[in-house]
Motif scaffolding. Structure first.
Motif, PDB file in Angstrom:
ATOM      1  N   HIS A  12       0.763  -1.178  -0.128  1.00 50.66           N
ATOM      2  CA  HIS A  12       0.200   0.020   0.023  1.00 50.66           C
ATOM      3  C   HIS A  12       0.849   1.346   0.048  1.00 50.66           C
ATOM      4  O   HIS A  12       1.706   1.259   0.518  1.00 50.66           O
ATOM      5  N   ASP A  13       0.291   2.351  -0.578  1.00 49.97           N
ATOM      6  CA  ASP A  13       1.054   3.610  -0.665  1.00 49.97           C
ATOM      7  C   ASP A  13       0.691   4.275   0.506  1.00 49.97           C
ATOM      8  O   ASP A  13      -0.339   4.931   0.460  1.00 49.97           O
ATOM      9  N   ASN A  19      -2.546  11.094   2.356  1.00 49.16           N
ATOM     10  CA  ASN A  19      -3.311  12.190   1.768  1.00 49.16           C
ATOM     11  C   ASN A  19      -4.793  12.165   1.477  1.00 49.16           C
ATOM     12  O   ASN A  19      -5.370  13.064   1.506  1.00 49.16           O
ATOM     13  N   ALA A  20      -5.095  10.995   1.378  1.00 49.52           N
ATOM     14  CA  ALA A  20      -6.346  10.887   1.137  1.00 49.52           C
ATOM     15  C   ALA A  20      -7.307  11.357   2.581  1.00 49.52           C
ATOM     16  O   ALA A  20      -8.625  11.700   2.459  1.00 49.52           O
ATOM     17  N   GLN A  21      -6.843  10.874   3.886  1.00 50.93           N
ATOM     18  CA  GLN A  21      -7.311  11.284   4.993  1.00 50.93           C
ATOM     19  C   GLN A  21      -7.359  12.746   5.082  1.00 50.93           C
ATOM     20  O   GLN A  21      -8.227  13.389   5.820  1.00 50.93           O
ATOM     21  N   ARG A  26     -10.189  18.152   4.835  1.00 50.97           N
ATOM     22  CA  ARG A  26     -10.384  19.361   4.150  1.00 50.97           C
ATOM     23  C   ARG A  26     -11.835  19.638   3.634  1.00 50.97           C
ATOM     24  O   ARG A  26     -12.500  20.652   3.912  1.00 50.97           O
ATOM     25  N   VAL A  27     -12.335  18.370   3.310  1.00 49.40           N
ATOM     26  CA  VAL A  27     -13.753  18.555   2.641  1.00 49.40           C
ATOM     27  C   VAL A  27     -14.674  18.980   3.896  1.00 49.40           C
ATOM     28  O   VAL A  27     -15.620  19.613   3.774  1.00 49.40           O
TER      29      VAL A  27
END
Length: 159
Positions: A12-13, A19-21, A26-27
């Motif tokens: 896994h990256d 970054n996704a978290q 931010r959303v």
């Protein structure tokens, strides 16, 4: 980190996962944030990793994490509820999962089951229905949003 512990095969990256978290964070604060409903387990809230803290203030990270959760929960389009460990149906919440339900009737709901080191995506309507029914049972056993905020505040360690 927890991500490193679950990436047993090194496939896994981790940077992408972080970054996704961060993107989700931010959303959650944007004015056009979509509706989110989070159900947090008491055990997870009480067991924030101590290795996050620095020697100067042992409760700093715990306080920051809980205060951030409370701040997000106060947003109009975000609901946060806590499932107490002793609540009826609490055992149903042993595996993390997410349900994405869309406003578009042509876009069916999808469930993501969090597994150690990966996730499973469930598209089949009948199986997604099992997750939706489980979600509803868990919500019926959880503290309501107001009680959940009070409970979160009670967990904040004193400075």
């Amino acid at each position: 980190t927890a991500l490193e512990l679950t990436d047993l095969a090194g496939r896994h990256d981790l940077d992408a996962a972080v970054n996704a978290q961060m993107a989700l964070q931010r959303v959650l604060t944007e004015p056009d944030c979509p509706r989110y409903h989070f159900l947090l387990g008491e055990v997870g809230l009480r067991c924030l990793p101590e290795e996050w803290i620095d020697g100067a203030d042992p409760g700093r990270s715990r306080r920051a994490q809980l205060e951030r959760t409370i701040h997000v929960a106060a947003r109009k389009l975000v609901t946060v509820q806590v499932l107490r460990t002793c609540a009826p149906n609490a055992a149903l919440g042993r595996h993390g999962f997410r349900i994405y339900d869309f406003d578009d009737p042509d876009e069916p709901a999808v469930a993501y089951l969090d597994l150690i080191g990966s996730e499973m995506v469930v598209h089949d309507e009948e199986n997604v229905g099992v997750f939706i029914a489980t979600w509803q049972r868990l919500l019926s056993s959880a503290l309501d949003a107001k009680e959940s905020l009070a409970f979160l505040r009670s967990l904040i360690p004193s400075p």
